[in-house]
Design a protein around this motif. Structure first.
Motif, PDB file in Angstrom:
ATOM      1  N   LEU A 131      -3.876   6.123   9.381  1.00  0.00           N
ATOM      2  CA  LEU A 131      -2.692   5.326   9.100  1.00  0.00           C
ATOM      3  C   LEU A 131      -2.716   3.947   9.774  1.00  0.00           C
ATOM      4  CD1 LEU A 131      -0.099   5.327   7.499  1.00  0.00           C
ATOM      5  CD2 LEU A 131       1.054   6.368   9.469  1.00  0.00           C
ATOM      6  N   PRO A 132      -3.205   3.809  11.024  1.00  0.00           N
ATOM      7  CA  PRO A 132      -3.230   2.466  11.615  1.00  0.00           C
ATOM      8  C   PRO A 132      -3.994   1.452  10.769  1.00  0.00           C
ATOM      9  CG  PRO A 132      -3.543   4.119  13.316  1.00  0.00           C
ATOM     10  CD  PRO A 132      -3.603   4.852  12.011  1.00  0.00           C
ATOM     11  N   ILE A 147       5.297   4.610   3.238  1.00  0.00           N
ATOM     12  CA  ILE A 147       4.914   6.000   3.449  1.00  0.00           C
ATOM     13  C   ILE A 147       6.006   6.889   2.853  1.00  0.00           C
ATOM     14  CG2 ILE A 147       4.251   7.725   5.164  1.00  0.00           C
ATOM     15  CD1 ILE A 147       3.878   5.209   7.101  1.00  0.00           C
ATOM     16  N   ARG A 181       0.391  -5.298   8.198  1.00  0.00           N
ATOM     17  CA  ARG A 181       1.435  -4.990   7.235  1.00  0.00           C
ATOM     18  C   ARG A 181       2.672  -4.445   7.941  1.00  0.00           C
ATOM     19  NH1 ARG A 181      -0.030  -4.409   2.060  1.00  0.00           N
ATOM     20  NH2 ARG A 181      -2.154  -5.063   1.599  1.00  0.00           N
ATOM     21  N   LEU A 218      -4.379   1.577   7.500  1.00  0.00           N
ATOM     22  CA  LEU A 218      -3.580   1.321   6.307  1.00  0.00           C
ATOM     23  C   LEU A 218      -2.426   0.363   6.593  1.00  0.00           C
ATOM     24  CD1 LEU A 218      -3.330   4.957   4.879  1.00  0.00           C
ATOM     25  CD2 LEU A 218      -4.642   3.074   3.895  1.00  0.00           C
ATOM     26  N   CYS A 219      -1.977   0.338   7.850  1.00  0.00           N
ATOM     27  CA  CYS A 219      -0.834  -0.495   8.233  1.00  0.00           C
ATOM     28  C   CYS A 219      -1.236  -1.812   8.883  1.00  0.00           C
ATOM     29  CB  CYS A 219       0.073   0.278   9.190  1.00  0.00           C
ATOM     30  SG  CYS A 219       0.847   1.747   8.480  1.00  0.00           S
ATOM     31  N   GLU A 220      -2.508  -2.033   9.114  1.00  0.00           N
ATOM     32  CA  GLU A 220      -2.950  -3.229   9.833  1.00  0.00           C
ATOM     33  C   GLU A 220      -2.542  -4.491   9.079  1.00  0.00           C
ATOM     34  OE1 GLU A 220      -7.018  -5.108  11.818  1.00  0.00           O
ATOM     35  OE2 GLU A 220      -7.089  -3.252  10.659  1.00  0.00           O
ATOM     36  N   PRO A 230       4.942  -1.537   8.364  1.00  0.00           N
ATOM     37  CA  PRO A 230       4.920  -0.109   8.030  1.00  0.00           C
ATOM     38  C   PRO A 230       6.327   0.439   7.842  1.00  0.00           C
ATOM     39  CG  PRO A 230       4.517  -0.410  10.377  1.00  0.00           C
ATOM     40  CD  PRO A 230       4.736  -1.771   9.800  1.00  0.00           C
ATOM     41  N   ALA A 241       6.107   3.425  12.449  1.00  0.00           N
ATOM     42  CA  ALA A 241       6.694   2.787  11.284  1.00  0.00           C
ATOM     43  C   ALA A 241       8.212   2.759  11.384  1.00  0.00           C
ATOM     44  CB  ALA A 241       6.275   3.521  10.011  1.00  0.00           C
ATOM     45  N   ALA A 301       3.142  -4.827   3.032  1.00  0.00           N
ATOM     46  CA  ALA A 301       3.792  -3.646   3.596  1.00  0.00           C
ATOM     47  C   ALA A 301       2.985  -2.401   3.249  1.00  0.00           C
ATOM     48  CB  ALA A 301       5.219  -3.508   3.075  1.00  0.00           C
ATOM     49  N   THR A 302       3.154  -1.386   4.069  1.00  0.00           N
ATOM     50  CA  THR A 302       2.645  -0.052   3.766  1.00  0.00           C
ATOM     51  C   THR A 302       3.841   0.881   3.689  1.00  0.00           C
ATOM     52  OG1 THR A 302       0.488  -0.378   4.804  1.00  0.00           O
ATOM     53  CG2 THR A 302       1.260   1.892   4.582  1.00  0.00           C
ATOM     54  N   THR A 359       0.861  -1.180   0.000  1.00  0.00           N
ATOM     55  CA  THR A 359       0.000   0.000   0.000  1.00  0.00           C
ATOM     56  C   THR A 359       0.900   1.234   0.000  1.00  0.00           C
ATOM     57  OG1 THR A 359      -1.830  -1.081   1.152  1.00  0.00           O
ATOM     58  CG2 THR A 359      -1.684   1.312   1.339  1.00  0.00           C
TER      59      THR A 359
END
Length: 240
Positions: free
Chosen positions: A165-166, A196, A172, A168-170, A174, A215, A193-194, A82
């Motif tokens: 963001l949490p 950023i 994964r 988006l990172c769940e 970060p 992250a 992975a996310t 992501t």
């Protein structure tokens, strides 16, 4: 264009059990002017959200192209990354969307940071039609059919990090790209992975501190890259 991308509603069944489609837009122009295609030629095709394959051109003139389709292959596997990106200026956004889509990214989250101009959030580049065009160009380049999603988060950076963001990172890993970080960017896939990525000029120190609480900061080396270059370099390292 390495793939002519069709919408499901453009398909018409034939009596022989195959499918046909008629093109009258820029795809027709591409066939005629770039590929210099002729009746009987084969071209790569795919259906949004579905299979890819080949099409035979059975009619072609200045007004339309009629294709007979054979769709029998799955699209390439996605890149399970992501991309959370501080919204760049519109020309850069176009490059990132097209290139990251071609590399297999299926989820984008565009957010606000201190060094992001607020006017970017009202630019034409965020209109649904403009986003769809950039994603389609990326898919056509990579012979893919699965359209990514694009989320826009104009809220304050702190709120985005705390509330968005949490999710988006769940589940994964970060990663936040930050020049000078002690940990180099991995050179192989690390699983979901996310990633950023900040704006031109980078994150301000307070933003870096907040992101580091969620992250792992990673570095690409001593060279400072433009956003569109950094995104491609980072995704390439995380790709199979």
């Amino acid at each position: 264009m390495n793939l002519i991308l069709l919408r499901a509603e453009e398909l018409a069944p034939t009596g022989a059990g195959s499918q046909r489609a008629v093109l009258r837009d820029r795809r027709l122009q591409h066939l005629r002017e770039v590929l210099r295609a002729r009746v009987g030629d084969e071209v790569g095709v795919g259906v949004e959200g579905g299979a890819i394959g080949k099409a035979t051109i059975i009619n072609l003139d200045a007004q339309a192209a009629e294709l007979e389709l054979r769709l029998d292959e799955p699209p390439p596997p996605p890149l399970d990354v992501t991309l959370a990106l501080a919204l760049p200026r519109p020309p850069t956004l176009r490059k990132v969307l097209q290139q990251a889509t071609a590399l297999g990214v299926k989820r984008f989250a565009l957010f606000r940071a201190e060094r992001v101009e607020r006017s970017y959030f009202s630019s034409h580049g965020l209109h649904a039609s403009a986003l769809a065009e950039d994603l389609q160009l990326g898919l056509e380049q990579a012979r893919d059919t699965i359209v990514p999603t694009v989320e826009v988060h104009p809220e304050h950076f702190g709120r985005f990090v705390r509330e968005r963001l949490p999710e988006l990172c769940e589940g994964r890993a970060p990663l936040v790209a930050h020049p000078g970080a002690a940990t180099p960017c991995p050179r192989a896939p690390i699983g979901p992975a996310t990633l950023i990525v900040g704006p031109e000029g980078g994150f301000i120190p307070a933003e870096v501190a907040l992101l580091k609480s969620l992250a792992q900061a990673i570095d690409l080396g001593p060279r400072i890259l433009r956003v569109e270059t950094a995104v491609v370099a980072l995704l390439a390292r995380l790709s199979p």
